[in-house]
Design a protein around this motif. Sequence first.
Motif, PDB file in Angstrom:
ATOM      1  N   GLY A 502       1.633   0.227  -4.553  1.00  0.00           N
ATOM      2  CA  GLY A 502       2.802   1.003  -4.201  1.00  0.00           C
ATOM      3  C   GLY A 502       2.716   2.102  -3.229  1.00  0.00           C
ATOM      4  O   GLY A 502       1.555   2.684  -3.230  1.00  0.00           O
ATOM      5  N   ASP A 503       3.516   1.847  -2.127  1.00  0.00           N
ATOM      6  CA  ASP A 503       3.186   2.943  -1.008  1.00  0.00           C
ATOM      7  C   ASP A 503       4.463   3.984  -0.988  1.00  0.00           C
ATOM      8  O   ASP A 503       5.678   3.602  -1.270  1.00  0.00           O
ATOM      9  CB  ASP A 503       3.420   2.226   0.390  1.00  0.00           C
ATOM     10  CG  ASP A 503       2.075   1.395   0.768  1.00  0.00           C
ATOM     11  OD1 ASP A 503       1.112   1.693   0.187  1.00  0.00           O
ATOM     12  OD2 ASP A 503       2.385   0.398   1.507  1.00  0.00           O
ATOM     13  N   LEU A 504       4.122   5.096  -1.248  1.00  0.00           N
ATOM     14  CA  LEU A 504       5.228   6.225  -1.172  1.00  0.00           C
ATOM     15  C   LEU A 504       5.621   6.564   0.289  1.00  0.00           C
ATOM     16  O   LEU A 504       4.930   7.052   1.006  1.00  0.00           O
ATOM     17  CB  LEU A 504       4.693   7.471  -1.819  1.00  0.00           C
ATOM     18  CG  LEU A 504       3.980   7.318  -3.083  1.00  0.00           C
ATOM     19  CD1 LEU A 504       3.483   8.689  -3.767  1.00  0.00           C
ATOM     20  CD2 LEU A 504       4.708   6.552  -4.093  1.00  0.00           C
ATOM     21  N   LYS A 505       6.672   6.053   0.632  1.00  0.00           N
ATOM     22  CA  LYS A 505       7.242   5.920   2.337  1.00  0.00           C
ATOM     23  C   LYS A 505       7.968   7.351   2.147  1.00  0.00           C
ATOM     24  O   LYS A 505       8.796   7.790   1.438  1.00  0.00           O
ATOM     25  CB  LYS A 505       7.973   5.052   2.526  1.00  0.00           C
ATOM     26  CG  LYS A 505       7.252   3.530   2.263  1.00  0.00           C
ATOM     27  CD  LYS A 505       6.071   3.482   3.674  1.00  0.00           C
ATOM     28  CE  LYS A 505       5.677   2.047   3.707  1.00  0.00           C
ATOM     29  NZ  LYS A 505       4.813   1.790   4.913  1.00  0.00           N
ATOM     30  N   VAL A 506       7.447   8.032   3.536  1.00  0.00           N
ATOM     31  CA  VAL A 506       8.409   9.239   3.625  1.00  0.00           C
ATOM     32  C   VAL A 506       9.006   9.488   5.059  1.00  0.00           C
ATOM     33  O   VAL A 506       8.234   8.861   6.094  1.00  0.00           O
ATOM     34  CB  VAL A 506       7.607  10.649   3.439  1.00  0.00           C
ATOM     35  CG1 VAL A 506       7.398  10.796   1.930  1.00  0.00           C
ATOM     36  CG2 VAL A 506       6.197  10.604   4.199  1.00  0.00           C
ATOM     37  N   ALA A 521       1.390   8.206   0.391  1.00  0.00           N
ATOM     38  CA  ALA A 521       0.140   7.982  -0.408  1.00  0.00           C
ATOM     39  C   ALA A 521       0.455   6.512  -0.752  1.00  0.00           C
ATOM     40  O   ALA A 521       1.304   5.968  -0.814  1.00  0.00           O
ATOM     41  CB  ALA A 521       0.119   8.995  -1.555  1.00  0.00           C
ATOM     42  N   SER A 522      -0.806   6.019  -0.955  1.00  0.00           N
ATOM     43  CA  SER A 522      -0.757   4.478  -1.633  1.00  0.00           C
ATOM     44  C   SER A 522      -1.809   4.528  -2.984  1.00  0.00           C
ATOM     45  O   SER A 522      -2.648   4.934  -2.829  1.00  0.00           O
ATOM     46  CB  SER A 522      -1.250   3.607  -0.563  1.00  0.00           C
ATOM     47  OG  SER A 522      -0.651   3.628   0.568  1.00  0.00           O
ATOM     48  N   PHE A 523      -1.202   3.717  -3.730  1.00  0.00           N
ATOM     49  CA  PHE A 523      -1.958   3.384  -5.044  1.00  0.00           C
ATOM     50  C   PHE A 523      -2.005   1.755  -5.368  1.00  0.00           C
ATOM     51  O   PHE A 523      -0.928   1.243  -4.935  1.00  0.00           O
ATOM     52  CB  PHE A 523      -1.169   4.110  -6.415  1.00  0.00           C
ATOM     53  CG  PHE A 523      -1.411   5.763  -6.159  1.00  0.00           C
ATOM     54  CD1 PHE A 523      -2.492   6.242  -6.478  1.00  0.00           C
ATOM     55  CD2 PHE A 523      -0.275   6.157  -5.429  1.00  0.00           C
ATOM     56  CE1 PHE A 523      -2.681   7.709  -6.253  1.00  0.00           C
ATOM     57  CE2 PHE A 523      -0.469   7.675  -5.502  1.00  0.00           C
ATOM     58  CZ  PHE A 523      -1.561   8.501  -5.876  1.00  0.00           C
ATOM     59  N   VAL A 524      -2.898   1.456  -6.096  1.00  0.00           N
ATOM     60  CA  VAL A 524      -3.069   0.177  -6.574  1.00  0.00           C
ATOM     61  C   VAL A 524      -3.148   0.042  -8.100  1.00  0.00           C
ATOM     62  O   VAL A 524      -3.636   1.126  -8.626  1.00  0.00           O
ATOM     63  CB  VAL A 524      -4.194  -0.883  -5.869  1.00  0.00           C
ATOM     64  CG1 VAL A 524      -3.825  -1.000  -4.376  1.00  0.00           C
ATOM     65  CG2 VAL A 524      -5.714  -0.182  -6.006  1.00  0.00           C
ATOM     66  N   VAL A 525      -2.622  -0.807  -8.810  1.00  0.00           N
ATOM     67  CA  VAL A 525      -2.841  -0.924 -10.150  1.00  0.00           C
ATOM     68  C   VAL A 525      -3.560  -2.491 -10.344  1.00  0.00           C
ATOM     69  O   VAL A 525      -3.023  -3.281  -9.646  1.00  0.00           O
ATOM     70  CB  VAL A 525      -1.592  -1.064 -10.887  1.00  0.00           C
ATOM     71  CG1 VAL A 525      -1.660  -0.845 -12.334  1.00  0.00           C
ATOM     72  CG2 VAL A 525      -0.702   0.329 -10.547  1.00  0.00           C
ATOM     73  N   GLU A 526      -4.319  -2.478 -11.191  1.00  0.00           N
ATOM     74  CA  GLU A 526      -4.718  -3.910 -11.539  1.00  0.00           C
ATOM     75  C   GLU A 526      -4.349  -4.499 -12.779  1.00  0.00           C
ATOM     76  O   GLU A 526      -4.177  -3.832 -13.850  1.00  0.00           O
ATOM     77  CB  GLU A 526      -6.441  -4.114 -11.831  1.00  0.00           C
ATOM     78  CG  GLU A 526      -6.963  -3.560 -10.425  1.00  0.00           C
ATOM     79  CD  GLU A 526      -8.536  -3.538 -10.508  1.00  0.00           C
ATOM     80  OE1 GLU A 526      -9.166  -4.184 -11.354  1.00  0.00           O
ATOM     81  OE2 GLU A 526      -9.041  -2.432 -10.192  1.00  0.00           O
ATOM     82  N   PRO A 527      -4.049  -6.028 -12.977  1.00  0.00           N
ATOM     83  CA  PRO A 527      -3.252  -6.310 -14.136  1.00  0.00           C
ATOM     84  C   PRO A 527      -3.969  -6.132 -15.510  1.00  0.00           C
ATOM     85  O   PRO A 527      -3.134  -5.994 -16.508  1.00  0.00           O
ATOM     86  CB  PRO A 527      -3.112  -7.848 -14.021  1.00  0.00           C
ATOM     87  CG  PRO A 527      -3.789  -8.074 -12.619  1.00  0.00           C
ATOM     88  CD  PRO A 527      -4.193  -7.022 -12.176  1.00  0.00           C
TER      89      PRO A 527
END
Length: 535
Positions: A502-506, A521-527
């Motif tokens: 997920g990228d928080l675009k501004v 900011a960017s985050f990743v989630v693993e399944p």
Amino acid sequence: MPHDFHRRRLLKAFGAGAAAALLAPFHQAFAAAPRNLLADPRFDVDPFQLGVASGEPAADGFVLWTRLAPQPLEQGGGMVMRPMAVAWEVAEDEGFRRVLRRGSALARPELGHSVHVEVDGLPPGRPWWYRFRVGDATSPVGRGATLPDAGARVDRVRFAVAGCQHYEEGHYTAWRRIAEEPLDFVFHYGDYIYEGPDNGPGERRVNGRPFVPLRRHVGGEIYSLDDYRRRYALYRGDRDLQAAHAAAPWFVSFDDHEIDNNWAADRDQDGTPPELFLLRRAAGFQAFYEHMPLRRRSLPTPQGHMRMYRRAAWGDLLTTHFLDTRQYRSDQINGDRDGPLGEAALAPERTMLGAQQEAWLHEGLRPDGQCWHAIAQQVGLANLAMRHRDSGEIIHSTDQWGGYLAARRRLLGRIREAGMTNVVTVSGDAHRHFASDLVHNSGEGAPVSCEFLATSVTSGSDGIGEDDDFHRNTRSLNPQLKAMTDKRGYVLCDVTRDAWRGDLKVLDRVMVPDAPVRTFASFVVEPGRPGLQAA
Ligand code: FE
Ligand code: CA
């Protein structure tokens, strides 16, 4: 004979080469040709000024949308108040060399001369191009898509989460940037319009300062069907918004401002009698339907109900549950104001989704072989604690899920008890980016899921970034909150089998046109591992 007449006109309109393809939809459309049909519509001015859209993709088709309005802000959109036929076609290529489906649909005055075509019979999992024609006018070309077949192997899906687009508060540059992204779909979480009046310079404060609107609403606060139609026509005239609609299929939902601030089921925030508020809500629902690429199942019923919760799946990669958190919810506690969450928030009979939708959602949240489940909805699940500016007291938004704590616990409890470690939620409404872990009881225990709450497209105007007391207090009070900023933009989700990014675009400015976009900011989630990780 209107049949033959229209058949000739349609053949002329789109060429006679595909008469066979034309016949089936032609007979369907005209089996019940209205007696008041306007046989030969002519337009001196382009009737497609509100653009085109597609939405609600399935594996075999999608909805095509347009609305005829040569004078968008005038009564009736400048239309002759009679039904008329609009030709449509869907092609494999942008140049329309290979047209797979074409037909004719009626634009009726009862629905503001909007057109909703449910195209079916298309092969799955690919892009399509579509356009309309009426009289001598041809619409812009839009790009739609069919979903992959159920269970098909899918390796990647990309989508944008956006909403809250107050017309007076900025340019829709975020929509232009979304149109430039390679996306499978757009989720609009709501606040597509705002119901408030035209605001002159300095009449309203934004970010604590008197605000000079970039552009103005027309008229006072909106109540009637014609008011709502005109408001949509104003917003929908924006070229950046039109570009985003034309670029990818959308799944839309309404939040509060499509009708009135913080409404809840049959209640507004002002104590209007429910039987009167429901009349206004029906006008708002109808105008929403008229301007969105929705299926017939969402057409408002004579009782004023609109079915908006539904699911869609991208093969074996992603199932998305789209929720309706307005139409069935209990009234807010604490008179709609931010406040401490006492016993009232925990009352088990209070609901965010209504019993039927809640059961439907819980039934859909079970390990079923899908890599990911997304919950796409309107208001924050994170239940962030805030410090009251004057008293220092700890308060929460009572319009978001925190004001419905028992319902929030039931939802997160369902995810946990079903053993699901692959649920990501997306939402909006707060006019800030908030990326959070979701824990069952706020502040305690391991993450059950996470939330990408997308900031607004324009609401809040240029914003104040991260340098304010609200920001510092909220960060320090909420360890589950991983990033926040008060800037305009959207969230971009890039979903693969191994990770959800997920990228928080501004955008740093929306009061000037065409600002560049950057990733805040960017985050990743693993399944198998709920919760946000630094990307
Ligand atoms: Fe909003
Ligand atoms: Ca809202």
